[in-house]
Motif scaffolding. Structure first.
Motif, mmCIF file in Angstrom:
data_model
loop_
_atom_site.group_PDB
_atom_site.id
_atom_site.type_symbol
_atom_site.label_atom_id
_atom_site.label_comp_id
_atom_site.label_asym_id
_atom_site.label_seq_id
_atom_site.Cartn_x
_atom_site.Cartn_y
_atom_site.Cartn_z
ATOM 1 N N ARG A 2 0.825 -1.204 0.000
ATOM 2 C CA ARG A 2 0.000 0.000 0.000
ATOM 3 C C ARG A 2 0.865 1.262 0.000
ATOM 4 N NH1 ARG A 2 -4.809 1.841 -1.401
ATOM 5 N NH2 ARG A 2 -5.945 2.922 0.194
ATOM 6 N N THR A 3 1.947 1.247 0.769
ATOM 7 C CA THR A 3 2.840 2.395 0.842
ATOM 8 C C THR A 3 3.522 2.636 -0.498
ATOM 9 O OG1 THR A 3 3.203 1.953 3.168
ATOM 10 C CG2 THR A 3 4.763 3.389 2.104
ATOM 11 N N ALA A 4 3.956 1.582 -1.159
ATOM 12 C CA ALA A 4 4.598 1.721 -2.467
ATOM 13 C C ALA A 4 3.619 2.294 -3.486
ATOM 14 C CB ALA A 4 5.131 0.370 -2.937
ATOM 15 N N LYS A 5 2.382 1.832 -3.440
ATOM 16 C CA LYS A 5 1.362 2.344 -4.356
ATOM 17 C C LYS A 5 1.096 3.824 -4.072
ATOM 18 C CE LYS A 5 -2.258 -0.145 -5.586
ATOM 19 N NZ LYS A 5 -3.570 -0.812 -5.556
ATOM 20 N N ASN A 6 1.004 4.180 -2.792
ATOM 21 C CA ASN A 6 0.792 5.578 -2.418
ATOM 22 C C ASN A 6 1.949 6.451 -2.892
ATOM 23 O OD1 ASN A 6 -1.598 4.863 -1.219
ATOM 24 N ND2 ASN A 6 -0.804 4.906 0.863
ATOM 25 N N ARG A 7 3.186 5.953 -2.711
ATOM 26 C CA ARG A 7 4.358 6.701 -3.154
ATOM 27 C C ARG A 7 4.332 6.926 -4.659
ATOM 28 N NH1 ARG A 7 8.999 3.605 -1.006
ATOM 29 N NH2 ARG A 7 7.569 3.076 0.634
#
Length: 127
Positions: A2-7
């Motif tokens: 999720r964090t990678a997608k948000n980034r």
């Protein structure tokens, strides 16, 4: 995950914000010089697109692919850009005031940006 997608979305948005600012500056200059919103939109989109390829390839999607990705990128941006210019033209036909022209501009930015993100992620720079 999720964090990678948000980034990825944040980086795309930042790149898009700078590209849109460049696009908008050229659009405003084109309006001032040519008094033609359709031509101004096309010129602004071309400048923003050039910026977008370079930054999205290296920073956002971290693609090591060569310049061969410029072809699908160009087709994607030609498609979304044509839609943006056509929509700007349609708005210009039905309006004689600046506020409607600006609404049309921002509407084209939202539509083209959505198409571009999906196309870049799933077609042009897919990994």
């Amino acid at each position: 995950m999720r964090t990678a997608k948000n980034r990825l979305i944040i980086k795309f948005a930042l790149t898009g914000a700078v590209g849109t600012a460049l696009d908008g500056a050229v659009f405003a200059l084109g309006l001032a010089l040519f008094a033609n919103a359709t031509l101004a939109r096309a010129l602004g989109y071309a400048m923003g697109t050039s910026w977008a390829f370079a930054i999205n390839k290296k920073w956002v999607f971290r693609s090591n692919a060569g310049w061969s990705r410029a072809i699908p990128f160009s087709l994607l941006y030609l498609t979304s850009g044509s839609l943006a210019v056509a929509l700007q033209w349609w708005v210009s036909l039905h309006s004689l005031n600046l506020s409607s022209t600006l609404v049309g501009y921002f509407l084209t930015v939202i539509i083209a940006s959505s198409i571009n993100f999906l196309g870049l992620k799933f077609i042009v720079f897919r990994s």
